[in-house]
Design a protein around this motif. Structure first.
Motif, PDB file in Angstrom:
ATOM      1  N   LEU A   1       0.859  -1.179   0.000  1.00 55.13           N
ATOM      2  CA  LEU A   1       0.000   0.000   0.000  1.00 55.13           C
ATOM      3  C   LEU A   1       0.894   1.228   0.000  1.00 55.13           C
ATOM      4  CD1 LEU A   1      -2.650   1.566   0.278  1.00 55.13           C
ATOM      5  CD2 LEU A   1      -2.576   1.125   2.755  1.00 55.13           C
ATOM      6  N   PHE A   2       0.873   1.966  -1.106  1.00 55.88           N
ATOM      7  CA  PHE A   2       1.713   3.144  -1.288  1.00 55.88           C
ATOM      8  C   PHE A   2       0.815   4.378  -1.244  1.00 55.88           C
ATOM      9  CE2 PHE A   2       3.687   6.299  -4.164  1.00 55.88           C
ATOM     10  CZ  PHE A   2       4.939   6.428  -3.564  1.00 55.88           C
ATOM     11  N   ILE A   3       0.926   5.147  -0.170  1.00 54.62           N
ATOM     12  CA  ILE A   3       0.110   6.344   0.011  1.00 54.62           C
ATOM     13  C   ILE A   3       0.998   7.566  -0.217  1.00 54.62           C
ATOM     14  CG2 ILE A   3      -1.443   7.600   1.538  1.00 54.62           C
ATOM     15  CD1 ILE A   3      -1.761   5.022   3.169  1.00 54.62           C
ATOM     16  N   MET A   4       0.618   8.391  -1.183  1.00 52.35           N
ATOM     17  CA  MET A   4       1.422   9.572  -1.505  1.00 52.35           C
ATOM     18  C   MET A   4       0.550  10.824  -1.495  1.00 52.35           C
ATOM     19  SD  MET A   4       4.119  10.285  -4.594  1.00 52.35           S
ATOM     20  CE  MET A   4       2.940  10.186  -5.956  1.00 52.35           C
ATOM     21  N   ALA A   5       0.987  11.808  -0.727  1.00 50.71           N
ATOM     22  CA  ALA A   5       0.350  13.118  -0.740  1.00 50.71           C
ATOM     23  C   ALA A   5       1.053  14.009  -1.750  1.00 50.71           C
ATOM     24  CB  ALA A   5       0.392  13.734   0.658  1.00 50.71           C
ATOM     25  N   ASP A   6       0.560  15.215  -1.918  1.00 53.09           N
ATOM     26  CA  ASP A   6       1.140  16.170  -2.856  1.00 53.09           C
ATOM     27  C   ASP A   6       1.602  17.401  -2.079  1.00 53.09           C
ATOM     28  OD1 ASP A   6       1.441  18.257  -4.846  1.00 53.09           O
ATOM     29  OD2 ASP A   6       0.330  16.985  -6.229  1.00 53.09           O
ATOM     30  N   ASP A   7       2.904  17.653  -2.083  1.00 49.42           N
ATOM     31  CA  ASP A   7       3.474  18.838  -1.422  1.00 49.42           C
ATOM     32  C   ASP A   7       3.460  18.744   0.102  1.00 49.42           C
ATOM     33  OD1 ASP A   7       3.818  19.887  -3.940  1.00 49.42           O
ATOM     34  OD2 ASP A   7       2.174  21.323  -3.807  1.00 49.42           O
ATOM     35  N   HIS A   8       3.574  17.566   0.650  1.00 49.51           N
ATOM     36  CA  HIS A   8       3.551  17.403   2.103  1.00 49.51           C
ATOM     37  C   HIS A   8       4.977  17.468   2.652  1.00 49.51           C
ATOM     38  CE1 HIS A   8       1.702  15.133   5.786  1.00 49.51           C
ATOM     39  NE2 HIS A   8       2.359  16.234   6.126  1.00 49.51           N
ATOM     40  N   ALA A   9       5.307  18.541   3.338  1.00 49.44           N
ATOM     41  CA  ALA A   9       6.631  18.710   3.928  1.00 49.44           C
ATOM     42  C   ALA A   9       6.830  17.764   5.110  1.00 49.44           C
ATOM     43  CB  ALA A   9       6.815  20.154   4.397  1.00 49.44           C
ATOM     44  N   SER A  10       8.051  17.251   5.257  1.00 49.50           N
ATOM     45  CA  SER A  10       8.353  16.386   6.397  1.00 49.50           C
ATOM     46  C   SER A  10       8.078  17.084   7.717  1.00 49.50           C
ATOM     47  CB  SER A  10       9.825  15.951   6.338  1.00 49.50           C
ATOM     48  OG  SER A  10      10.100  15.214   5.177  1.00 49.50           O
ATOM     49  N   LYS A  11       8.330  18.384   7.776  1.00 51.20           N
ATOM     50  CA  LYS A  11       8.127  19.131   9.027  1.00 51.20           C
ATOM     51  C   LYS A  11       6.667  19.159   9.458  1.00 51.20           C
ATOM     52  CE  LYS A  11      12.163  22.156   8.796  1.00 51.20           C
ATOM     53  NZ  LYS A  11      12.671  23.547   8.749  1.00 51.20           N
ATOM     54  N   ALA A  12       5.747  18.872   8.537  1.00 49.00           N
ATOM     55  CA  ALA A  12       4.326  18.863   8.866  1.00 49.00           C
ATOM     56  C   ALA A  12       3.832  17.456   9.148  1.00 49.00           C
ATOM     57  CB  ALA A  12       3.517  19.505   7.739  1.00 49.00           C
ATOM     58  N   ILE A  13       4.716  16.600   9.634  1.00 50.30           N
ATOM     59  CA  ILE A  13       4.380  15.282  10.179  1.00 50.30           C
ATOM     60  C   ILE A  13       5.004  15.225  11.556  1.00 50.30           C
ATOM     61  CG2 ILE A  13       4.642  12.777   9.949  1.00 50.30           C
ATOM     62  CD1 ILE A  13       4.859  13.192   6.914  1.00 50.30           C
ATOM     63  N   SER A  14       4.206  15.036  12.587  1.00 50.88           N
ATOM     64  CA  SER A  14       4.739  15.182  13.938  1.00 50.88           C
ATOM     65  C   SER A  14       5.801  14.152  14.278  1.00 50.88           C
ATOM     66  CB  SER A  14       3.610  15.158  14.973  1.00 50.88           C
ATOM     67  OG  SER A  14       2.685  14.127  14.730  1.00 50.88           O
ATOM     68  N   ALA A  15       5.832  13.007  13.588  1.00 48.66           N
ATOM     69  CA  ALA A  15       6.860  11.994  13.851  1.00 48.66           C
ATOM     70  C   ALA A  15       8.258  12.515  13.548  1.00 48.66           C
ATOM     71  CB  ALA A  15       6.582  10.745  13.018  1.00 48.66           C
ATOM     72  N   PHE A  16       8.374  13.530  12.672  1.00 49.38           N
ATOM     73  CA  PHE A  16       9.681  14.088  12.365  1.00 49.38           C
ATOM     74  C   PHE A  16      10.162  15.087  13.416  1.00 49.38           C
ATOM     75  CE2 PHE A  16       8.686  12.203   8.335  1.00 49.38           C
ATOM     76  CZ  PHE A  16       9.928  11.883   7.768  1.00 49.38           C
ATOM     77  N   GLY A  17       9.316  15.402  14.390  1.00 55.17           N
ATOM     78  CA  GLY A  17       9.762  16.094  15.587  1.00 55.17           C
ATOM     79  C   GLY A  17       9.891  17.596  15.528  1.00 55.17           C
ATOM     80  N   HIS A  18       9.169  18.258  14.627  1.00 54.56           N
ATOM     81  CA  HIS A  18       9.304  19.708  14.517  1.00 54.56           C
ATOM     82  C   HIS A  18       8.218  20.467  15.275  1.00 54.56           C
ATOM     83  CE1 HIS A  18      12.611  19.589  11.633  1.00 54.56           C
ATOM     84  NE2 HIS A  18      12.013  18.532  11.131  1.00 54.56           N
ATOM     85  N   GLY A  19       7.225  19.776  15.790  1.00 50.06           N
ATOM     86  CA  GLY A  19       6.246  20.402  16.674  1.00 50.06           C
ATOM     87  C   GLY A  19       5.287  21.360  16.009  1.00 50.06           C
ATOM     88  N   ILE A  20       5.095  21.261  14.702  1.00 49.02           N
ATOM     89  CA  ILE A  20       4.192  22.171  14.002  1.00 49.02           C
ATOM     90  C   ILE A  20       2.744  21.726  14.123  1.00 49.02           C
ATOM     91  CG2 ILE A  20       3.555  23.056  11.716  1.00 49.02           C
ATOM     92  CD1 ILE A  20       6.495  22.982  10.974  1.00 49.02           C
ATOM     93  N   ASN A  21       2.518  20.422  13.994  1.00 50.88           N
ATOM     94  CA  ASN A  21       1.154  19.882  14.033  1.00 50.88           C
ATOM     95  C   ASN A  21       1.186  18.494  14.636  1.00 50.88           C
ATOM     96  OD1 ASN A  21       2.519  18.738  11.846  1.00 50.88           O
ATOM     97  ND2 ASN A  21       0.695  18.613  10.558  1.00 50.88           N
ATOM     98  N   HIS A  22       0.017  17.863  14.712  1.00 49.72           N
ATOM     99  CA  HIS A  22      -0.090  16.527  15.314  1.00 49.72           C
ATOM    100  C   HIS A  22      -0.766  15.602  14.314  1.00 49.72           C
ATOM    101  CE1 HIS A  22      -0.341  13.367  18.184  1.00 49.72           C
ATOM    102  NE2 HIS A  22      -1.651  13.459  18.362  1.00 49.72           N
ATOM    103  N   THR A  23      -0.062  14.542  13.909  1.00 49.42           N
ATOM    104  CA  THR A  23      -0.562  13.596  12.904  1.00 49.42           C
ATOM    105  C   THR A  23      -0.476  12.177  13.483  1.00 49.42           C
ATOM    106  OG1 THR A  23       1.668  13.585  11.926  1.00 49.42           O
ATOM    107  CG2 THR A  23       0.018  15.038  10.924  1.00 49.42           C
ATOM    108  N   PRO A  24      -1.409  11.801  14.346  1.00 52.66           N
ATOM    109  CA  PRO A  24      -1.296  10.521  15.071  1.00 52.66           C
ATOM    110  C   PRO A  24      -1.306   9.287  14.180  1.00 52.66           C
ATOM    111  CG  PRO A  24      -3.464  11.515  15.386  1.00 52.66           C
ATOM    112  CD  PRO A  24      -2.616  12.553  14.726  1.00 52.66           C
ATOM    113  N   ASN A  25      -2.062   9.306  13.083  1.00 47.47           N
ATOM    114  CA  ASN A  25      -2.125   8.118  12.236  1.00 47.47           C
ATOM    115  C   ASN A  25      -0.867   7.947  11.395  1.00 47.47           C
ATOM    116  OD1 ASN A  25      -4.933   7.144  12.807  1.00 47.47           O
ATOM    117  ND2 ASN A  25      -5.402   9.222  12.135  1.00 47.47           N
ATOM    118  N   LEU A  26      -0.340   9.047  10.879  1.00 46.79           N
ATOM    119  CA  LEU A  26       0.941   8.974  10.185  1.00 46.79           C
ATOM    120  C   LEU A  26       2.051   8.567  11.150  1.00 46.79           C
ATOM    121  CD1 LEU A  26       0.691  12.140   7.928  1.00 46.79           C
ATOM    122  CD2 LEU A  26       0.487   9.760   7.218  1.00 46.79           C
ATOM    123  N   ASP A  27       1.975   9.070  12.368  1.00 45.97           N
ATOM    124  CA  ASP A  27       2.990   8.720  13.357  1.00 45.97           C
ATOM    125  C   ASP A  27       2.999   7.224  13.662  1.00 45.97           C
ATOM    126  OD1 ASP A  27       3.439  11.408  13.399  1.00 45.97           O
ATOM    127  OD2 ASP A  27       2.812  11.734  15.470  1.00 45.97           O
TER     128      ASP A  27
END
Length: 519
Positions: free
Chosen positions: A10-36
């Motif tokens: 299962l390959f899920i691809m968004a368009d223009d999604h910055a790594s910093k806007a995924i909370s698992a990458f640790g930048h504290g901008i937003n919270h993405t529990p399912n991606l995490d």
């Protein structure tokens, strides 16, 4: 040790999604529990890079496993040759049931957030009412369940590409998330960048949050003599929001709130906050729908036997250097998010710091399918790079030992007068990044007729200067690094068959007059 059963993918691809806007990458901008969940239950890659930071070429590289000068898709206007082989055709030959749902963007347009038009297998266009992110997920789940007049052999492994439109511009969220992110988001350290010590390309680009966003981008109308006028999208002749605060009154196009500003700095930061709110709200819907897909795998007992990947077609600027959009080889645009879960092989909570590119995706899929990677593909499977033992160290094999720790990028679209992003190419290793900017008035693809010639080099020390503020290409202290990186770049271009626009043999030879320092 993985079993003999070939996994679903299962390959899920968004368009223009910055790594910093995924909370698992640790930048504290937003919270993405399912991606995490994918990072927590699988592996997160810190150095996944795009070969050409624009939507259409990136997708062609992912499908074909080749660089854009080979597959012929070098700009947004390029069309992919559908007669050429691609990874889905190889997987079908290998016995996989395959499907792609959502944004194709290889000859077709952007699509709409609301009531989007879908093109079916017969080429018919049908409008589906609702919000695009939800609809794409529903169509994916319907395909997986064999519904809506499509049966699937349940004994076959499957490969599904779920391609979301979000969070592409113009960042229109669904009703569930329209009140999120009301608290101010931290303004990036480089938001007011003056572009000193950089190539001219950084200064002339028209991607500034303060200067180049439109009324529709930010969900605003302008108060004008008691009337309200809604701006249109930039590529439809839209007007940009003025960057001077005096006398400017902006109105929220939904709730009618009126905004006025005391100075230009306040106006610029207001635009940043509106941009980030809209961008992050669309991502929240993506996160919710990734959760729906993961829940379906759990419910049907297929989670253990399914590789789940989440990525984006490139990175995106979130106000860094004052920018939105992508295109550049600077890190925020160059880096793709990549997380992968496959419980039978990948240790939960792993982190991979090896360098991979989107041309490596197709060989990775074929590796999991236990089928031969064709010779025309220029990428390599990084499956072994993601395997960790209980101690967290990389699996040892010949493939692991000789992995090239570098990533190549080339952007061709200098003829785009909207963004004014110069054509360039370059290479990054684990510490340094070398970029060659070029645009010629005539004779080079990506050049704009009538434009001025411009050629310039940049070198960044990504370890000591992670914000990429200081071009050290001409610093004598980096003479040996210039020689080393130039050699790496030219070797890579020769390896993949890309034609350089620079001539630096004499420069490299001069820089190499003395033995290279051990770097």
């Amino acid at each position: 040790m993985a079993g003999t059963k070939r996994p679903n993918i299962l390959f899920i691809m968004a368009d223009d999604h910055a790594s910093k806007a995924i909370s698992a990458f640790g930048h504290g901008i937003n919270h993405t529990p399912n991606l995490d969940r994918l990072a927590k239950e699988g592996v997160l890659l810190n150095h996944c890079y795009v070969t050409n930071s624009i939507c259409t070429p990136s997708r062609a590289a992912i499908l074909t496993g080749t660089y854009n000068h080979v597959n012929g898709v070098v700009t947004l206007d390029s069309k992919i040759n559908k007669d050429l082989p691609n990874v889905a055709k190889h997987l079908r030959t290998a016995g996989y049931d395959t499907a792609m749902v959502g944004k194709w963007h290889l000859g077709e347009g952007q699509g709409d957030y609301w009531d989007p038009t879908f093109i079916d297998m017969d080429g018919h266009e049908r409008v589906t009412e609702g919000y695009a992110t939800d609809i794409i997920t529903e169509k994916c789940l319907a395909w997986l369940e064999g519904n809506r007049n499509r049966s699937r052999d349940a004994q076959k492994p499957w490969f599904l590409m779920c391609h979301h439109k979000a969070p592409h511009r113009s960042w229109e969220c669904d009703d569930r998330h329209k009140d999120l992110y009301r608290e101010p988001i931290k303004v990036p350290q480089t938001f007011s960048d003056d572009y000193r010590n950089r190539a001219k390309a950084a200064k002339v680009a028209k991607m500034r949050v303060a200067d180049d966003l439109t009324y529709k981008d930010l969900g605003l109308v302008q108060a004008d003599g008691g009337r309200r006028k809604l701006g249109e999208m930039m590529w439809d002749g839209a007007r940009k929001i003025p960057n001077g605060h005096k006398g400017l009154r902006l109105i929220d196009s939904e709730d009618g709130t009126v905004f006025t500003f005391s100075d230009d700095k306040e106006l610029a930061e207001f635009k940043f906050q509106r941009y980030m709110q809209r961008y992050l709200r669309t991502i929240q819907s993506v996160d919710d729908n990734v959760g729906r897909m993961l829940d379906w795998l759990d419910r049907t007992g297929q989670a253990e036997d399914t590789v789940v990947i989440y990525t984006s077609d490139q990175g995106f600027f979130l106000g860094e250097h004052g920018w939105f959009d992508k295109r550049f080889m600077y890190e925020e645009s160059f880096q793709m998010p990549f997380m992968c879960r496959y419980p039978r092989e990948i240790q939960a909570g792993s982190v991979c710091n090896d360098m991979v590119s989107n041309v490596d995706f197709a060989p990775l899929f074929l590796d999991w399918a236990r089928t031969r990677v064709p010779n025309y593909m220029q990428g390599r499977s990084f499956r072994q790079r993601m395997l960790k033992d209980k101690s967290g160290t990389s699996s040892s094999s010949a493939d692991v030992d000789d992995w090239p720790q570098s990533a190549y990028h080339r952007y061709w679209m200098h003829n785009d007068e909207i963004h004014e992003a110069y054509a360039h190419y370059g290479i990054r290793d684990q510490r340094f990044k070398l970029i060659y900017w070029y645009c010629e008035a005539l004779g080079v693809e990506g050049a704009r007729p009538g434009g001025e010639d411009h050629k310039e080099w940049e070198l960044f020390d990504c370890q000591e200067d992670p914000l990429e503020l200081f071009n050290v290409y001409h610093d004598p202290a980096f003479r040996d690094v210039v020689a080393k990186m130039t050699q790496l770049l030219e070797d890579k271009m020769e390896e993949i068959g890309d034609e350089p626009a620079h001539q630096t043999r004499s420069l490299r030879t001069a820089a190499s007059a003395e033995p290279l320092a051990k770097l």
